[in-house]
Scaffold this motif. Structure first.
Motif, short mmCIF file in Angstrom:
data_model
loop_
_atom_site.label_atom_id
_atom_site.label_comp_id
_atom_site.label_asym_id
_atom_site.label_seq_id
_atom_site.Cartn_x
_atom_site.Cartn_y
_atom_site.Cartn_z
N VAL A 49 0.82 -1.20 0.00
CA VAL A 49 0.00 0.00 0.00
C VAL A 49 0.86 1.26 0.00
CG1 VAL A 49 -1.91 -1.14 1.21
CG2 VAL A 49 -0.20 0.14 2.52
N ALA A 50 0.25 2.34 -0.44
CA ALA A 50 0.91 3.65 -0.40
C ALA A 50 -0.13 4.69 0.00
CB ALA A 50 1.48 4.00 -1.77
N TRP A 51 0.38 5.79 0.54
CA TRP A 51 -0.46 6.95 0.80
C TRP A 51 -0.16 8.01 -0.24
CZ3 TRP A 51 -4.42 7.12 4.17
CH2 TRP A 51 -4.47 6.16 5.19
N VAL A 52 -1.21 8.60 -0.78
CA VAL A 52 -1.07 9.65 -1.77
C VAL A 52 -1.97 10.82 -1.38
CG1 VAL A 52 -0.60 7.95 -3.59
CG2 VAL A 52 -2.95 8.77 -3.25
N GLU A 53 -1.73 11.94 -2.03
CA GLU A 53 -2.62 13.09 -1.89
C GLU A 53 -3.45 13.19 -3.16
OE1 GLU A 53 -2.31 17.88 -2.00
OE2 GLU A 53 -0.91 16.86 -0.65
N PRO A 73 -16.59 -0.86 -4.78
CA PRO A 73 -16.63 0.35 -3.95
C PRO A 73 -16.39 0.08 -2.46
CG PRO A 73 -18.85 -0.29 -4.56
CD PRO A 73 -17.92 -1.21 -5.32
N ASN A 74 -16.47 -1.17 -2.05
CA ASN A 74 -16.31 -1.51 -0.64
C ASN A 74 -14.90 -1.97 -0.29
OD1 ASN A 74 -19.11 -1.03 -0.09
ND2 ASN A 74 -19.58 -3.04 -1.00
N ARG A 75 -14.02 -1.94 -1.25
CA ARG A 75 -12.65 -2.39 -1.00
C ARG A 75 -11.93 -1.43 -0.06
NH1 ARG A 75 -8.36 -3.36 -5.89
NH2 ARG A 75 -7.57 -1.37 -5.13
N ARG A 76 -11.06 -1.97 0.79
CA ARG A 76 -10.33 -1.14 1.75
C ARG A 76 -9.46 -0.11 1.04
NH1 ARG A 76 -5.06 -1.83 3.81
NH2 ARG A 76 -4.65 -0.53 5.65
#
Length: 228
Positions: free
Chosen positions: A19-23, A57-60
């Motif tokens: 996983v990654a965090w993006v803006e 649409p319900n994916r984490r």
């Protein structure tokens, strides 16, 4: 191959390989990274990345990270893309004759190869690797030691010894490649095995891709020089 809804974002951090965090549109958003490789030279804080919106649409993780800008290059980093675009290219290129049989994920000996291709008198096993590591147009694989990749190369040599054709295919997930070479600094054993492959009669191909935010395809007119 084409993607669905694609949006541009800014990369922030990658806490683990998945996983990654993006803006995205001014908010912090988690996304799935579709490449478990290190990609440290690509995912640099502040760089522009491209996300595909998940169909569920319900994916984490509601988005998949599929591409990144590196300087003036757009690099597709979806690890599923190389097999898909090679399958498309193999069916359309004419290299394997008219209407070849193309069977993915085929076991031979102790290896599962990405493709088995049969056309007229030809019987070919092909292993496909995606390449995203680049330095001034010189493209390299792998970016870290790969025992699985080494096993596949040794398996291709055995295929040739048993009367089949064999191909090691490196799909370069960007444009502007000047050459392809094994990354001896990261995995000298892989480089040695690739050289043994050539000596044994395994065909080694490096194929460049046209990449846009929403699509990727092999450029049929280009063969990237393989330097061993």
């Amino acid at each position: 191959m084409k993607y669905g809804q694609v949006e541009k974002a800014r990369f922030l951090e990658r806490p683990n390989r998945f996983v990654a965090w993006v803006e995205l549109e001014g908010r912090r958003q988690i996304c799935h990274v579709k490449n478990t490789g290190r990609c440290r030279e690509l995912l640099v804080p502040g760089c522009a990345v491209y996300l595909e919106k998940a169909r569920n649409p319900n994916r984490r993780t509601p988005y998949d990270l599929i591409a990144v800008e590196k300087g003036d290059k757009l690099i597709n980093m979806d690890s599923a893309a190389p097999n898909k675009v090679f399958g498309e290219w193999a069916a359309q290129s004419g290299l394997f004759g008219p209407a070849p049989l193309i069977r993915p994920e085929t076991v031979h000996g102790d290896s599962r190869f990405d493709f088995y291709i049969e056309s007229q008198s030809r019987r070919i096993f092909a292993e496909v690797k995606g390449c995203t590591l680049e330095d001034q147009g010189r493209c390299l694989f792998p970016d870290a030691p790969t025992e699985r990749g080494l096993k596949h190369l040794n398996g291709l040599i055995r295929c040739v010894e048993q009367g089949y054709e064999a191909m090691a295919v490196f799909v370069i997930q960007m444009e502007g490649a000047r050459s392809f070479s094994p990354n001896d600094a990261a995995d000298p054993a892989f480089g040695q095995a690739l050289r043994r492959c050539r000596q044994a009669g395994v065909e080694i191909l490096a194929l460049e891709c046209h990449v846009s935010p929403g699509a990727v395809a092999i450029r049929p007119e280009i063969r990237v020089p393989v330097l061993l």
